[in-house]
Enzyme design. Structure first.
Site, PDB file in Angstrom:
ATOM      1  N   LEU A  38       0.855  -1.196   0.000  1.00  0.00           N
ATOM      2  CA  LEU A  38       0.000   0.000   0.000  1.00  0.00           C
ATOM      3  C   LEU A  38       0.884   1.236   0.000  1.00  0.00           C
ATOM      4  CD1 LEU A  38      -2.481  -0.745   2.957  1.00  0.00           C
ATOM      5  CD2 LEU A  38      -3.095  -0.601   0.539  1.00  0.00           C
ATOM      6  N   HIS A  39       0.628   2.160  -0.889  1.00  0.00           N
ATOM      7  CA  HIS A  39       1.342   3.444  -0.787  1.00  0.00           C
ATOM      8  C   HIS A  39       0.628   4.604  -1.461  1.00  0.00           C
ATOM      9  CE1 HIS A  39       2.769   2.149  -4.782  1.00  0.00           C
ATOM     10  NE2 HIS A  39       2.926   3.424  -5.029  1.00  0.00           N
ATOM     11  N   ARG A  40      -0.546   4.363  -2.072  1.00  0.00           N
ATOM     12  CA  ARG A  40      -1.225   5.475  -2.752  1.00  0.00           C
ATOM     13  C   ARG A  40      -1.715   6.469  -1.711  1.00  0.00           C
ATOM     14  NH1 ARG A  40      -0.038   3.257  -7.387  1.00  0.00           N
ATOM     15  NH2 ARG A  40       1.257   5.088  -7.507  1.00  0.00           N
TER      16      ARG A  40
END
Ligand code: UD1
Ligand code: UDP
Length: 370
Positions: A206-208
């Site tokens: 996850l990184h958005r």
């Protein structure tokens, strides 16, 4: 005839895209190839390690821009890149993907009258709240040649009125890299080091900003992760943006049974981990594509994807940013499997070779390489 080319890399997903281009340029004695690293990503596990893992030549220059808000980071890259082009002007500048380094360097080269080639052009999420969508639209508008990975990109560019002579379907350079390193990844001991059994774990990334920059959303995603971890071990290599946001949200990941966290992994270890997973859950663009070659089902934790071919071939499902829906579909796949999965056309390991052949034909000038 010779070709003098500069390739731009700045952030993690750029390195696996420039690697096969650098190998293909290296096989041509008439090409002078230099890499400019903008320094957008700079930690060893977000940058340096990939140069070693992927046999990418040392950058000619590093602009060392580091982290900053979008406007400042983009401007800083531009002001540091321009003098390099003034000092030693190439025949073409190659940019890849959709990060701030991509648009910044494309804009500088274009204004100086230097041809720009965009690798992985034409992808559209149709979501302008994504910083990458703005970068894609602007880069494609000014690039001279657009190398595309999937049919949706050809349609998008046609819809925007782009001259078809600028568009070349080449396949996917990220897949070239995966195919080159897949065998080596079988020797990785990553699953043993993390203490997870092969072929039964779920890998999550996850990184958005749309998922991790909102505290309520981060907590809901961690609750979903907790539920999935009660069904199968979950490995979660944590992007630096996400690590900061999780800390700010006051979440303690260490207390979640079945969840194994780690720092961002090197390319070969992460490839091995994906290959040995039953399911991928991600908001990464690249992971959706790699899942197709690995034939591991992927749930994308977003409401849209700029890579619809990954859905069309039956590998990727958009579960939105609603954690309840993600959990429902994850349970189904862990119980029943994912059904028939295919591989997109031309994702065959030869994309970089096609791109370099086209670049040489289009942009070579007289003279010998320096
Ligand atoms: C960037 C790209 C995104 C890409 C992602 C891949 C843009 C607009 N975004 O997002 O498209 O999917 O990279 O990983 O270009 N940080 C570190 N060490 C590093 C790099 C970053 O600690 O080596 C931290 C910094 O606190 C920084 C934050 O991560 O502020 C975000 O980095 P940034 O490059 O701004 O955006 P990403 O979220 O990484
Ligand atoms: N990746 C990696 N280590 C990790 C997580 C991802 O090597 O811990 C690789 C992944 O296999 C893919 C690329 O990073 O090749 C995707 O980059 P990222 O998810 O950062 O960016 P995006 O593709 O979303 O722009």
């Amino acid at each position: 005839m010779s070709l003098d080319v500069i390739t731009i890399a700045g952030a993690r997903p750029n390195f696996m895209k420039i690697a096969p281009l650098s190998w293909a340029f290296g096989r041509r004695p008439s090409v002078r190839h230099r890499i400019v690293h903008t320094g957008q990503h700079y930690d060893a596990n977000m940058s340096g390690r990939f140069f070693e893992d992927l046999r990418i030549p040392e950058p000619w220059r590093n602009l060392n821009v580091g982290s900053a808000p979008h406007g400042r980071q983009t401007a800083e890259i531009m002001s540091r890149f321009e003098p390099l082009l003034e000092e030693d002007r190439p025949d073409v500048v190659v940019v890849v993907g959709d990060v701030n380094s991509t648009i910044a360097c494309a804009l500088v080269a274009s204004k100086m009258g230097i041809p720009v080639a965009h690798v992985e052009a034409g992808l559209r999420s149709f979501d302008r709240s994504m910083p990458e969508e703005i970068n894609r639209l602007l880069t494609d508008a000014i690039a001279d040649v657009l190398y595309v990975t999937e049919p949706s990109a050809v349609r998008n560019l046609a819809h925007e009125g782009c001259d078809p002579k600028r568009v070349v379907m080449t396949g996917n350079v990220m897949i070239d890299t995966l195919l080159e390193f897949r065998e080596r990844a079988t020797h990785s001991d990553i699953t043993e080091r993390l203490g997870v059994p092969r072929k039964s774990c779920v890998t999550m990334t996850l990184h958005r900003p749309s998922n991790v920059d909102d505290r309520v959303k981060v907590r809901a995603l961690v609750d979903m992760m907790t539920e999935v971890a009660s069904l199968a071990p979950v490995v979660f290599p944590i992007h630096p943006r996400t690590r900061t946001r999780i800390k700010e949200a006051g979440v303690d990941l260490a207390s979640i049974p079945g969840l194994v966290t780690c720092d961002p992994l090197g390319y070969v270890d992460f490839l091995a981990l994906m290959d040995r997973s039953r399911l991928l859950m991600t908001d990464s663009g690249g992971v959706q594509e790699e899942a197709c070659l690995l034939q591991v089902p992927c749930l994308t934790l977003r409401d849209n994807t700029e890579r619809p071919v990954t859905v069309d071939v039956g590998v990727n499902r958009l579960v939105g940013s609603n954690p309840a829906e993600a959990l429902r579909v994850a349970k189904l796949i862990l119980r029943d499997g994912a059904g028939k999965m295919g591989i997109p056309e031309m994702w065959d390991g030869h994309a970089a070779e096609r791109i370099v052949t086209d670049l040489v034909a289009r942009f070579s000038g007289p003279g010998s390489p320096a």
